[in-house]
Design a protein around this motif. Structure first.
Motif, PDB file in Angstrom:
ATOM      1  N   ASP A   1     -61.914 -41.839   7.676  1.00 56.68           N
ATOM      2  CA  ASP A   1     -61.603 -42.252   9.047  1.00 56.68           C
ATOM      3  C   ASP A   1     -61.635 -41.100  10.036  1.00 56.68           C
ATOM      4  O   ASP A   1     -60.829 -41.064  10.977  1.00 56.68           O
ATOM      5  CB  ASP A   1     -60.195 -42.876   9.134  1.00 56.68           C
ATOM      6  N   ALA A   2     -62.531 -40.132   9.832  1.00 62.98           N
ATOM      7  CA  ALA A   2     -62.550 -38.962  10.712  1.00 62.98           C
ATOM      8  C   ALA A   2     -62.631 -39.380  12.185  1.00 62.98           C
ATOM      9  O   ALA A   2     -61.865 -38.893  13.022  1.00 62.98           O
ATOM     10  CB  ALA A   2     -63.715 -38.053  10.350  1.00 62.98           C
ATOM     11  N   GLY A   3     -63.549 -40.307  12.493  1.00 56.57           N
ATOM     12  CA  GLY A   3     -63.755 -40.709  13.892  1.00 56.57           C
ATOM     13  C   GLY A   3     -62.506 -41.311  14.505  1.00 56.57           C
ATOM     14  O   GLY A   3     -62.143 -40.998  15.646  1.00 56.57           O
TER      15      GLY A   3
ATOM     16  N   TYR B   1     -61.991 -26.603  15.504  1.00 56.00           N
ATOM     17  CA  TYR B   1     -62.507 -26.983  14.184  1.00 56.00           C
ATOM     18  C   TYR B   1     -61.406 -27.106  13.132  1.00 56.00           C
ATOM     19  O   TYR B   1     -60.407 -26.362  13.162  1.00 56.00           O
ATOM     20  CB  TYR B   1     -63.515 -25.940  13.699  1.00 56.00           C
TER      21      TYR B   1
ATOM     22  N   PHE C   1     -61.900 -36.792  14.958  1.00 56.29           N
ATOM     23  CA  PHE C   1     -62.759 -35.719  14.453  1.00 56.29           C
ATOM     24  C   PHE C   1     -64.194 -36.198  14.335  1.00 56.29           C
ATOM     25  O   PHE C   1     -64.445 -37.360  14.021  1.00 56.29           O
ATOM     26  CB  PHE C   1     -62.319 -35.302  13.042  1.00 56.29           C
ATOM     27  N   GLU C   2     -65.145 -35.292  14.543  1.00 62.40           N
ATOM     28  CA  GLU C   2     -66.531 -35.592  14.168  1.00 62.40           C
ATOM     29  C   GLU C   2     -66.921 -34.632  13.048  1.00 62.40           C
ATOM     30  O   GLU C   2     -66.601 -33.447  13.086  1.00 62.40           O
ATOM     31  CB  GLU C   2     -67.475 -35.469  15.372  1.00 62.40           C
ATOM     32  N   ARG C   3     -67.610 -35.174  12.038  1.00 63.76           N
ATOM     33  CA  ARG C   3     -68.011 -34.340  10.903  1.00 63.76           C
ATOM     34  C   ARG C   3     -69.188 -33.481  11.311  1.00 63.76           C
ATOM     35  O   ARG C   3     -70.178 -33.985  11.833  1.00 63.76           O
ATOM     36  CB  ARG C   3     -68.386 -35.235   9.717  1.00 63.76           C
ATOM     37  N   ARG C   4     -69.115 -32.170  11.090  1.00 64.60           N
ATOM     38  CA  ARG C   4     -70.208 -31.272  11.462  1.00 64.60           C
ATOM     39  C   ARG C   4     -71.036 -30.877  10.254  1.00 64.60           C
ATOM     40  O   ARG C   4     -72.241 -30.782  10.340  1.00 64.60           O
ATOM     41  CB  ARG C   4     -69.651 -29.999  12.129  1.00 64.60           C
TER      42      ARG C   4
ATOM     43  N   TYR D   1     -65.015 -30.147  10.383  1.00 66.55           N
ATOM     44  CA  TYR D   1     -64.861 -31.252  11.331  1.00 66.55           C
ATOM     45  C   TYR D   1     -64.487 -30.658  12.684  1.00 66.55           C
ATOM     46  O   TYR D   1     -63.695 -29.712  12.757  1.00 66.55           O
ATOM     47  CB  TYR D   1     -63.760 -32.216  10.865  1.00 66.55           C
ATOM     48  N   ARG D   2     -65.053 -31.243  13.745  1.00 70.81           N
ATOM     49  CA  ARG D   2     -64.731 -30.745  15.087  1.00 70.81           C
ATOM     50  C   ARG D   2     -63.899 -31.780  15.807  1.00 70.81           C
ATOM     51  O   ARG D   2     -64.202 -32.981  15.751  1.00 70.81           O
ATOM     52  CB  ARG D   2     -66.022 -30.471  15.856  1.00 70.81           C
ATOM     53  N   ARG D   3     -62.855 -31.313  16.492  1.00 71.54           N
ATOM     54  CA  ARG D   3     -62.020 -32.259  17.240  1.00 71.54           C
ATOM     55  C   ARG D   3     -62.778 -32.752  18.458  1.00 71.54           C
ATOM     56  O   ARG D   3     -63.338 -31.947  19.214  1.00 71.54           O
ATOM     57  CB  ARG D   3     -60.711 -31.591  17.688  1.00 71.54           C
ATOM     58  N   THR D   4     -62.805 -34.060  18.640  1.00 77.88           N
ATOM     59  CA  THR D   4     -63.491 -34.622  19.802  1.00 77.88           C
ATOM     60  C   THR D   4     -62.659 -34.342  21.060  1.00 77.88           C
ATOM     61  O   THR D   4     -61.454 -34.090  20.964  1.00 77.88           O
ATOM     62  CB  THR D   4     -63.695 -36.136  19.618  1.00 77.88           C
TER      63      THR D   4
END
Ligand SMILES: C[S@@+](CC[C@H](N)C(=O)[O-])C[C@H]1O[C@@H](n2cnc3c(N)ncnc32)[C@H](O)[C@@H]1O
Length: 268
Positions: free
Chosen positions: A242-244, A231, A248-251, A256-259
Motif C-alpha cells: 500500500d505504498a501509494g 526518501y 510513498f512512490e516506489r523508486r 520509496y519517495r514521499r509524495t
C-alpha cells in the motif's frame, strides 16, 4: 505453546523487557519463543516466567533474542551504492546539508555508514544523522563509535578503513569527524514520538517480525516524519504494501519517495 499460553505470557514479557508482543506476528513469535523456552527453561512456560521475572540477566538475554541486533557496515552493498549514486545526489541538490534518521540502528554500523557516504559526497557540511534503537546495550557501542572487529568492516576497502577509523589494539573505532555527525538516542518505534523534517529515513531489517497492522501504522508515521520528496530506505527483503495509499512512490528496490501531499499526519 498454544495461543492461550502465549496471551498469558505477553504481560510477563512486557514487564521483564518492555517489549509489547501485541505488535508482533503471533505465529512466528510463538515458534521462535517455543525454541527459546526449550533452551532456557526446558520447555516450561511457568519456569520461564519465573526466570525472566526474577533474573535480570535472563530478562536482558530475552530482550536481545527478541530484538536480534545483527548488523554490519554497508550491509547489502548494492543498496548503499544506489543510495550514494542516485538518492543522495537528488536530496543534496535540494538541500546543502541533510537530516537523516537511522531507526533501529543496532550498534551504529548503519548510521556511521550514512555519515561516511555524506562526508564523501558533500564534505564538511552540518549533516545530522539521528541513530535510534530500542536496546540500550547496543546503543552504548554506537555512542562510543565502536570498537568494531575487523570482520565487521568486511564490506569496506583498506582505504576506507584508513580514512574513517582509528585502530586500537586490533579493533577499530569510528573517527571524530564521522562521530560528530551522529546523535545516538534510545527510542521505541512502537511507543515513542517521532521527530519530523527528515530528508531520509533508513529503517532496515527492523520490522520483519512486526504484525502487518503495526507495520502499516509505522510506515504512515515515517511518511509523516519525512519532508515532501524525502526518501525512505528499507531492507532488501522488505516491501511496502500500500505504498501509494500511505503517501510513498516506489523508486527502486528498497527506496520509496514521499509524495508531496499525504493525508495522514501521524508524526506527533
Ligand atoms: C537486525 S537489527 C538491524 C540493524 C540495522 N538497521 C541493519 O539493517 O543493519 C534490528 C534492530 O532493530 C531494533 N528494534 C527492534 N524493535 C524495535 C523497536 N520497537 N524500536 C526500535 N528499535 C527496535 C533491535 O534492537 C535491533 O537492534
Amino acid at each position: 505453546m498454544n495461543e492461550a499460553e502465549y496471551e498469558r505470557l505477553k504481560p510477563a514479557i512486557k514487564g521483564a523487557t518492555g517489549i509489547d508482543l501485541g505488535f508482533y506476528k503471533p505465529r512466528q513469535m510463538i515458534r521462535r519463543l517455543d525454541g527459546y523456552i526449550n533452551r532456557v527453561a526446558g520447555g516450561s512456560v511457568k519456569d520461564f516466567v519465573n526466570l525472566i521475572g526474577s533474573d535480570p540477566g535472563a530478562a536482558t538475554s530475552l530482550k536481545e533474542f527478541l530484538t536480534i541486533n545483527v548488523t554490519e557496515f554497508f550491509r547489502d552493498p548494492q543498496s548503499w551504492k544506489s543510495l550514494e549514486s542516485e538518492v543522495l545526489p537528488e536530496l543534496l541538490a535540494r538541500s546543502p546539508s541533510l537530516k537523516v534518521w537511522s531507526a533501529g540502528c543496532s550498534q551504529g554500523a548503519e548510521p556511521f555508514t550514512i555519515a561516511m557516504i555524506l562526508e564523501t559526497l558533500a564534505p564538511h557540511r552540518p549533516h545530522k544523522v539521528l541513530a535510534t534503537d530500542l536496546d540500550a546495550a547496543v546503543l552504548e557501542r554506537a555512542a562510543n563509535g565502536g570498537p568494531y572487529a575487523r570482520t565487521e568492516l568486511k564490506n569496506l576497502s583498506d582505504a576506507q578503513i584508513d580514512r574513517w577509523f582509528v585502530e586500537q589494539d586490533g579493533k577499530f573505532r569510528v573517527g571524530k569527524d564521522i562521530r560528530k555527525r551522529v546523535t545516538v538516542m534510545r527510542h521505541n518505534l512502537l511507543a515513542d514520538r517521532f521527530e519530523s523534517g527528515f530528508d531520509l529515513i533508513v529503517c532496515r531489517n527492523v520490522v520483519i517480525y512486526f504484525s502487518e497492522e503495526a507495520k502499516r501504522d509505522l510506515n504512515e508515521r515515517f511518511a509523516a516524519a519525512l519532508k515532501p520528496g524525502g526518501y525512505f530506505f528499507i531492507g532488501g527483503t522488505e516491501t511496502l504494501l500500500d505504498a501509494g495509499a500511505i503517501g510513498f512512490e516506489r523508486r527502486s528496490t528498497s527506496f520509496y519517495r514521499r509524495t508531496p501531499e499525504i493525508a495522514v499526519a501521524k508524526a506527533a
